[in-house]
Design an enzyme around this catalytic site. Structure first.
Site, PDB file in Angstrom:
ATOM      1  N   GLU A 188      46.632  45.193  -8.126  1.00 30.73           N
ATOM      2  CA  GLU A 188      47.195  43.966  -8.697  1.00 30.73           C
ATOM      3  C   GLU A 188      47.169  44.042 -10.216  1.00 30.73           C
ATOM      4  O   GLU A 188      46.103  43.978 -10.842  1.00 30.73           O
ATOM      5  CB  GLU A 188      46.404  42.736  -8.229  1.00 30.73           C
ATOM      6  CG  GLU A 188      46.974  41.444  -8.790  1.00 30.73           C
ATOM      7  CD  GLU A 188      46.131  40.220  -8.485  1.00 30.73           C
ATOM      8  OE1 GLU A 188      46.349  39.178  -9.139  1.00 30.73           O
ATOM      9  OE2 GLU A 188      45.259  40.303  -7.606  1.00 30.73           O
TER      10      GLU A 188
ATOM     11  N   ASP B 107      31.613  47.338   2.284  1.00 32.97           N
ATOM     12  CA  ASP B 107      32.371  46.940   3.470  1.00 32.97           C
ATOM     13  C   ASP B 107      33.378  45.867   3.067  1.00 32.97           C
ATOM     14  O   ASP B 107      33.022  44.711   2.858  1.00 32.97           O
ATOM     15  CB  ASP B 107      31.412  46.406   4.536  1.00 32.97           C
ATOM     16  CG  ASP B 107      32.092  46.165   5.871  1.00 32.97           C
ATOM     17  OD1 ASP B 107      33.326  45.973   5.891  1.00 32.97           O
ATOM     18  OD2 ASP B 107      31.400  46.170   6.905  1.00 32.97           O
TER      19      ASP B 107
ATOM     20  N   HIS C 192      50.946  37.604 -15.876  1.00 34.37           N
ATOM     21  CA  HIS C 192      51.402  38.357 -14.704  1.00 34.37           C
ATOM     22  C   HIS C 192      52.796  38.942 -14.921  1.00 34.37           C
ATOM     23  O   HIS C 192      53.126  40.013 -14.405  1.00 34.37           O
ATOM     24  CB  HIS C 192      51.382  37.463 -13.460  1.00 34.37           C
ATOM     25  CG  HIS C 192      50.003  37.261 -12.904  1.00 34.37           C
ATOM     26  ND1 HIS C 192      49.130  36.358 -13.444  1.00 34.37           N
ATOM     27  CD2 HIS C 192      49.341  37.868 -11.894  1.00 34.37           C
ATOM     28  CE1 HIS C 192      47.983  36.401 -12.784  1.00 34.37           C
ATOM     29  NE2 HIS C 192      48.092  37.313 -11.829  1.00 34.37           N
TER      30      HIS C 192
END
Length: 430
Positions: free
Chosen positions: A122, A327, A422
């Protein structure tokens, strides 16, 4: 979270290792630049190509951290060395990995300035967390503290009647010390520390809680509880009709109210107070506006039924987990938390974050992979030094990183930079 008498005593005993309450307060207090100079920042994102990458690798090398596996300069790992990590192996999935920092952490276990690896696809994420880390560090650093540490496994037993179920639950609670002895035969890292019994008609759920040392502990608690169940079946005076090793009451890999209140993994808190000038210069907004946004977002989260309310804690935790061999499915529970941004009487911004379910470890599982070892090495969190110390250190760093991300994203929203950032960093050029 509500603490039992035993949990409170265990936490107090661990915290006393530093000495008095004043000693603990001093360790968690901000460390200004005048007291300890801030190390140099990771070379900026100005050069997105190979030259910039090599500059950052050299930056880490100068600090004693070689990263040949992360950099792709060594052959892929021998598949025979992946036994226990993957079945039906075909190759490696590559996730881009960046580094932020320094991030100053004034924690009980993590105390110093840290460079932190984050793996993500991202765009804008690493830059955002780096900005939050910079501001927190200039404010004197993030105070961080691990309190409760426990990982659960919850077998379920079925009986003919609720009378049998109730008698079995009472019997099982009375066998706690024997169960602790049985668990000790299956692990050198863990210890059975608590047992809760929940009776629902003719069903009994036994929730076994373990301290798992420097391991995340998912497999450990399974092996130990399996041995305990064998002991139960061999010795119980009230035979169950059937039973299951996990009856979905441990909170494993899901967000639950029970885990939120009682902790699954490590309960970690982090805080930093940002001076007004730092907010205005670094985030281009004000403490008042960020506090106002937090209040509105908290009400919004409450209306959606959110367990905990935060901004994008999952982003930082997932990126750190990917880099460090954790995990990844546990992000579903680890990202449950509460963020607070409040205006102080002096006009500064108090920032706090509580993560009650941080399943994290520095040994076992994916931490054995070469890239994970290199990333843990950046933070001096590789392996095990003293029972539970390394994992607690990593947990405090993780909470500080998550808080830095909360500060940065709220600042961007309040300043009107969220979409622009972004647009600039999260899109490939045409």
């Amino acid at each position: 979270m509500p603490l039992s008498k035993g949990q409170a005593a265990a936490i107090a005993l661990r915290l006393r290792r530093l000495g008095s309450i004043a000693d603990l307060a001093a360790r968690l207090a901000p460390t200004p630049e005048s007291a300890r100079p801030i190390p140099p920042e990771v070379p900026a994102v100005k050069d997105p190509g190979a030259t910039g990458r090599d500059e950052r690798l050299e930056f880490l090398r100068a600090r004693g951290v070689e990263m040949p596996h992360v950099a792709g300069r060594l052959p892929q790992v021998d598949p025979t060395n992946l036994r226990g990590n993957i079945e039906q192996f075909i190759g490696m999935t590559q996730i881009p990995t960046g580094v932020i920092g320094p991030l100053r952490v004034n924690g009980f276990h993590a105390h110093g300035d840290f460079y932190v690896p984050l793996a993500t696809s991202e765009g804008a994420l690493v830059a955002s967390y780096h900005r939050g880390a910079r501001l927190a560090t200039r404010a004197g650093g993030v105070a961080a503290l691990v309190t409760t540490e426990q990982v659960q496994r919850a077998p379920g037993f079925v009986f003919k009647t609720l009378a049998e179920a109730s008698m079995f639950a009472a019997w099982a609670i009375g066998r706690f010390e024997r169960f602790r002895e049985v668990a000790a035969t299956r692990t050198s890292q863990g210890t059975l520390i608590d047992l809760l019994a929940h009776v629902e008609s003719n069903h009994v759920y036994l929730i076994f809680a373990y301290h798992t040392g420097d391991a995340a502990g998912q497999n450990m608690v399974t092996f130990c509880t399996s041995a305990i169940c064998d002991e139960i079946l061999a010795t119980t005076p009230i035979r169950p009709v059937s039973w299951f090793l996990e009856a979905n009451m441990s909170g494993d890999k899901k967000a639950t109210v029970l885990s939120f209140l009682h902790t699954r993994g490590r309960h970690v808190m982090a805080e930093v107070t940002l001076p007004r000038k730092l907010v205005e210069r670094g985030l281009h907004t004000t403490p008042e506006r960020m506090s106002e946004y937090w209040r509105m977002s908290f009400v919004g989260g409450s209306q959606t039924g959110s367990i905990g309310v935060s901004g994008h804690v999952a982003n930082g935790i997932a990126a750190l987990f990917l880099a460090c061999g954790q995990d990844l499915a546990c992000v579903s529970e680890c990202s449950v938390g509460i963020t607070r941004l409040e205006l102080t009487p002096s006009g500064d911004l108090y920032c706090g974050l509580t993560l009650p379910n941080l399943i994290i470890g520095t040994v076992g599982g994916g931490t054995k992979l070469p890239t994970a070892r290199e990333c843990l090495r950046i933070m001096h969190c590789e392996g095990s030094i003293q029972d539970g110390e390394q994992a607690a250190k990593l947990a405090e760093i993780c909470a500080a990183v998550a808080l830095a991300g909360e500060i940065s994203i709220v600042g961007a929203i309040c300043a009107g930079d969220f979409a622009r950032a972004h647009e600039r960093l999260g899109r490939h050029p045409a």
